[in-house]
Write a protein that holds these residues in place. Sequence first.
Motif, PDB file in Angstrom:
ATOM      1  N   MET A   1      62.780 -12.750  -7.579  1.00 55.37           N
ATOM      2  CA  MET A   1      61.719 -11.756  -7.379  1.00 55.37           C
ATOM      3  C   MET A   1      60.773 -12.245  -6.281  1.00 55.37           C
ATOM      4  N   PRO A   2      60.461 -11.408  -5.298  1.00 55.86           N
ATOM      5  CA  PRO A   2      59.557 -11.859  -4.234  1.00 55.86           C
ATOM      6  C   PRO A   2      58.178 -12.188  -4.807  1.00 55.86           C
ATOM      7  N   ARG A   3      57.520 -13.156  -4.175  1.00 54.08           N
ATOM      8  CA  ARG A   3      56.211 -13.568  -4.679  1.00 54.08           C
ATOM      9  C   ARG A   3      55.132 -12.571  -4.304  1.00 54.08           C
ATOM     10  N   GLU A   4      55.321 -11.888  -3.155  1.00 52.87           N
ATOM     11  CA  GLU A   4      54.234 -11.009  -2.722  1.00 52.87           C
ATOM     12  C   GLU A   4      54.232  -9.735  -3.558  1.00 52.87           C
ATOM     13  N   GLN A   5      53.036  -9.263  -3.888  1.00 49.80           N
ATOM     14  CA  GLN A   5      52.902  -8.096  -4.756  1.00 49.80           C
ATOM     15  C   GLN A   5      51.905  -7.109  -4.156  1.00 49.80           C
ATOM     16  N   SER A   6      52.175  -5.819  -4.340  1.00 51.02           N
ATOM     17  CA  SER A   6      51.220  -4.828  -3.846  1.00 51.02           C
ATOM     18  C   SER A   6      50.216  -4.445  -4.934  1.00 51.02           C
ATOM     19  N   ARG A   7      50.512  -4.868  -6.159  1.00 53.64           N
ATOM     20  CA  ARG A   7      49.599  -4.626  -7.274  1.00 53.64           C
ATOM     21  C   ARG A   7      49.496  -5.912  -8.077  1.00 53.64           C
ATOM     22  N   LEU A   8      48.280  -6.297  -8.446  1.00 51.72           N
ATOM     23  CA  LEU A   8      48.090  -7.571  -9.146  1.00 51.72           C
ATOM     24  C   LEU A   8      47.106  -7.408 -10.299  1.00 51.72           C
ATOM     25  N   ASP A   9      47.240  -8.291 -11.279  1.00 51.29           N
ATOM     26  CA  ASP A   9      46.213  -8.396 -12.314  1.00 51.29           C
ATOM     27  C   ASP A   9      45.159  -9.378 -11.826  1.00 51.29           C
ATOM     28  N   VAL A  10      43.904  -8.956 -11.869  1.00 53.19           N
ATOM     29  CA  VAL A  10      42.823  -9.871 -11.503  1.00 53.19           C
ATOM     30  C   VAL A  10      41.917 -10.071 -12.703  1.00 53.19           C
ATOM     31  N   GLU A  11      41.324 -11.253 -12.757  1.00 55.63           N
ATOM     32  CA  GLU A  11      40.339 -11.553 -13.795  1.00 55.63           C
ATOM     33  C   GLU A  11      39.084 -12.044 -13.093  1.00 55.63           C
ATOM     34  N   ILE A  12      38.053 -11.252 -13.149  1.00 55.47           N
ATOM     35  CA  ILE A  12      36.818 -11.565 -12.430  1.00 55.47           C
ATOM     36  C   ILE A  12      35.667 -11.529 -13.428  1.00 55.47           C
ATOM     37  N   ALA A  13      34.884 -12.594 -13.469  1.00 59.07           N
ATOM     38  CA  ALA A  13      33.706 -12.610 -14.339  1.00 59.07           C
ATOM     39  C   ALA A  13      32.579 -11.871 -13.630  1.00 59.07           C
ATOM     40  N   VAL A  14      32.205 -10.723 -14.161  1.00 61.97           N
ATOM     41  CA  VAL A  14      31.148  -9.921 -13.545  1.00 61.97           C
ATOM     42  C   VAL A  14      29.912  -9.988 -14.437  1.00 61.97           C
ATOM     43  N   ASN A  15      28.850 -10.523 -13.919  1.00 63.44           N
ATOM     44  CA  ASN A  15      27.600 -10.677 -14.672  1.00 63.44           C
ATOM     45  C   ASN A  15      27.844 -11.380 -16.014  1.00 63.44           C
ATOM     46  N   GLY A  16      28.705 -12.376 -15.966  1.00 59.32           N
ATOM     47  CA  GLY A  16      28.934 -13.209 -17.140  1.00 59.32           C
ATOM     48  C   GLY A  16      29.959 -12.663 -18.116  1.00 59.32           C
ATOM     49  N   THR A  17      30.493 -11.470 -17.830  1.00 58.09           N
ATOM     50  CA  THR A  17      31.496 -10.893 -18.720  1.00 58.09           C
ATOM     51  C   THR A  17      32.839 -10.845 -18.006  1.00 58.09           C
ATOM     52  N   SER A  18      33.863 -11.364 -18.645  1.00 61.06           N
ATOM     53  CA  SER A  18      35.175 -11.354 -18.019  1.00 61.06           C
ATOM     54  C   SER A  18      35.701  -9.926 -17.913  1.00 61.06           C
ATOM     55  N   THR A  19      36.223  -9.577 -16.729  1.00 61.81           N
ATOM     56  CA  THR A  19      36.881  -8.280 -16.573  1.00 61.81           C
ATOM     57  C   THR A  19      38.305  -8.550 -16.133  1.00 61.81           C
ATOM     58  N   ARG A  20      39.229  -7.799 -16.693  1.00 64.71           N
ATOM     59  CA  ARG A  20      40.637  -8.024 -16.350  1.00 64.71           C
ATOM     60  C   ARG A  20      41.274  -6.662 -16.092  1.00 64.71           C
ATOM     61  N   ASN A  21      41.801  -6.508 -14.878  1.00 64.58           N
ATOM     62  CA  ASN A  21      42.359  -5.211 -14.516  1.00 64.58           C
ATOM     63  C   ASN A  21      43.504  -5.370 -13.532  1.00 64.58           C
ATOM     64  N   SER A  22      44.351  -4.378 -13.519  1.00 67.41           N
ATOM     65  CA  SER A  22      45.415  -4.305 -12.515  1.00 67.41           C
ATOM     66  C   SER A  22      44.872  -3.520 -11.330  1.00 67.41           C
ATOM     67  N   VAL A  23      44.965  -4.102 -10.136  1.00 66.94           N
ATOM     68  CA  VAL A  23      44.437  -3.425  -8.947  1.00 66.94           C
ATOM     69  C   VAL A  23      45.472  -3.448  -7.837  1.00 66.94           C
ATOM     70  N   GLU A  24      45.362  -2.478  -6.926  1.00 67.70           N
ATOM     71  CA  GLU A  24      46.127  -2.555  -5.686  1.00 67.70           C
ATOM     72  C   GLU A  24      45.603  -3.741  -4.890  1.00 67.70           C
ATOM     73  N   ALA A  25      46.479  -4.406  -4.162  1.00 66.34           N
ATOM     74  CA  ALA A  25      46.068  -5.576  -3.373  1.00 66.34           C
ATOM     75  C   ALA A  25      44.962  -5.206  -2.388  1.00 66.34           C
ATOM     76  N   ARG A  26      44.974  -3.951  -1.915  1.00 70.04           N
ATOM     77  CA  ARG A  26      44.006  -3.563  -0.891  1.00 70.04           C
ATOM     78  C   ARG A  26      42.660  -3.130  -1.466  1.00 70.04           C
ATOM     79  N   THR A  27      42.498  -3.197  -2.766  1.00 71.33           N
ATOM     80  CA  THR A  27      41.230  -2.776  -3.371  1.00 71.33           C
ATOM     81  C   THR A  27      40.092  -3.689  -2.921  1.00 71.33           C
ATOM     82  N   LEU A  28      39.044  -3.085  -2.406  1.00 73.63           N
ATOM     83  CA  LEU A  28      37.888  -3.875  -1.989  1.00 73.63           C
ATOM     84  C   LEU A  28      37.044  -4.222  -3.211  1.00 73.63           C
ATOM     85  N   LEU A  29      36.370  -5.373  -3.143  1.00 71.17           N
ATOM     86  CA  LEU A  29      35.565  -5.809  -4.277  1.00 71.17           C
ATOM     87  C   LEU A  29      34.518  -4.757  -4.653  1.00 71.17           C
ATOM     88  N   VAL A  30      33.922  -4.114  -3.647  1.00 69.56           N
ATOM     89  CA  VAL A  30      32.877  -3.130  -3.964  1.00 69.56           C
ATOM     90  C   VAL A  30      33.463  -1.956  -4.744  1.00 69.56           C
TER      91      VAL A  30
END
Lengths: 176, 278
Positions: free
Chosen positions: A1-30
């Motif tokens: 399976m190729p390593r590069e992905q167009s969709r990924l699961d990210v885990e980002i702590a936002v204001n102290g709370t963990s958020t976990r979501n599947s996003v398109e690679a091109r999704t901007l943080l804002v």
Amino acid sequence: MPREQSRLDVEIAVNGTSTRNSVEARTLLVHYLREVVGLTGTNIGCDTTSCGACTVLLDGESVKSCTVLAVQADGHEVTTIEGLADGDTLHPMQEAFREHHGLQCGYCTPGMVMASVSLAMEQGALSEAEVREGLEGNLCRCTGYQNIVAAVMAGSAAMSEVAGVSANAGPGGGAK
Amino acid sequence: MIPAAFSYVRAESADDAVALLAEHGDEAKLIAGGHSLLPLMKLRLATPTVLIDVARVPDLAYVRDGGDHLAIGGLTRHHDVETDPLVRDAVPLLGHAAGQVGDPQVRHRGTLGGSLAHGDPASDLPAVVLAVGGTIVARGPQGEREIAADDFFVDFLETALAPDEVITEVRVPKTNGAGWAFEKFNRRAQDWAIVGVAAVGGDHPGVALVNMGSKPLRAATVEEALRAGASPEDAAAHAADGTDPTADLNASVEYRQHLARVLVRRALTTVANGPGEH
């Protein structure tokens, strides 16, 4: 399976709370913050890394969230304007913006406050020149900046005072 | 504005980045801080189909004392170059100029290696690395090679980096207390330079120009005049020799060439006055 992905699961702590979501690679943080997490305090202004309205803290440092991919923030901590206040108690920088009326329409304000918090954390209490230089990446089309500068000077002084008090308030002594 | 769709992969090491570049060829771009690349991708002026993220490669962000030079990791951010005591002491021109890039938010993300690899004639740091005679270290499939800054910048957004090479380090000679100056002329605080000048004195005087042609330029005729003993004023008269700047909203060709002469004169006057506050 190729390593590069167009969709990924990210885990980002936002204001102290963990958020976990599947996003398109091109999704901007804002967009992640506003549309996936639902925190709309971070505004999009120019969308070209110029105006600073979208400024948030990434691991405690100011960045323009229109120019960061959500996947770049994966595993990191993000603080938005919603994460500054402690319950009903405003952050000293927010309080200073209110006290000095450092705004008119308010659109640039979240970014101004976040950039100012980052500056004050790096440089302590700021002089007028340091504020004007340090906010070069944040544009306001209403105020002419005068009250913003006054607010950031006061807010940075208040933040240093708080930091100084807590640094001095070690076990068994310190300022009351 | 949202970039065109792409696939994303994180490089585990510099060698892994090289292997990924070799695998994906022209379709791929490296991303570190992304502050040159993402704006282009949002405007769809760049549409890589694979983005190789090198930001998490360990041990590529550092400033080390290399004896007669500083060795700076390719992933070192502008903010860290700007505030590094070793840089401020040994190559103050670089520390100062790093603090003139964009704004604080940009400097928290952008990297020295990224800025050089982008090869934009309007960027500040390529001119600095040219002026001080720096060296770019690139890792490729055959290992590492050193590229003199003079040979690195080839044309507009084009460098001597091969498609499967990644910048691992930038070596910057110490300027040993020589006078220096960085002149950046722009209309608004955070803008790119309309014209910029990086200059350093000492035994090997160097003068380089920002935004005076299709690539970052050494002001060779000015340097020759200096070596021949010309005054700052006389040397600066040659600042626009051989330049081919573009005309845009901010400046005509003639105005840029005039600015180059004025800014080089100011820079050389500061250099002649020796090190100090600038």
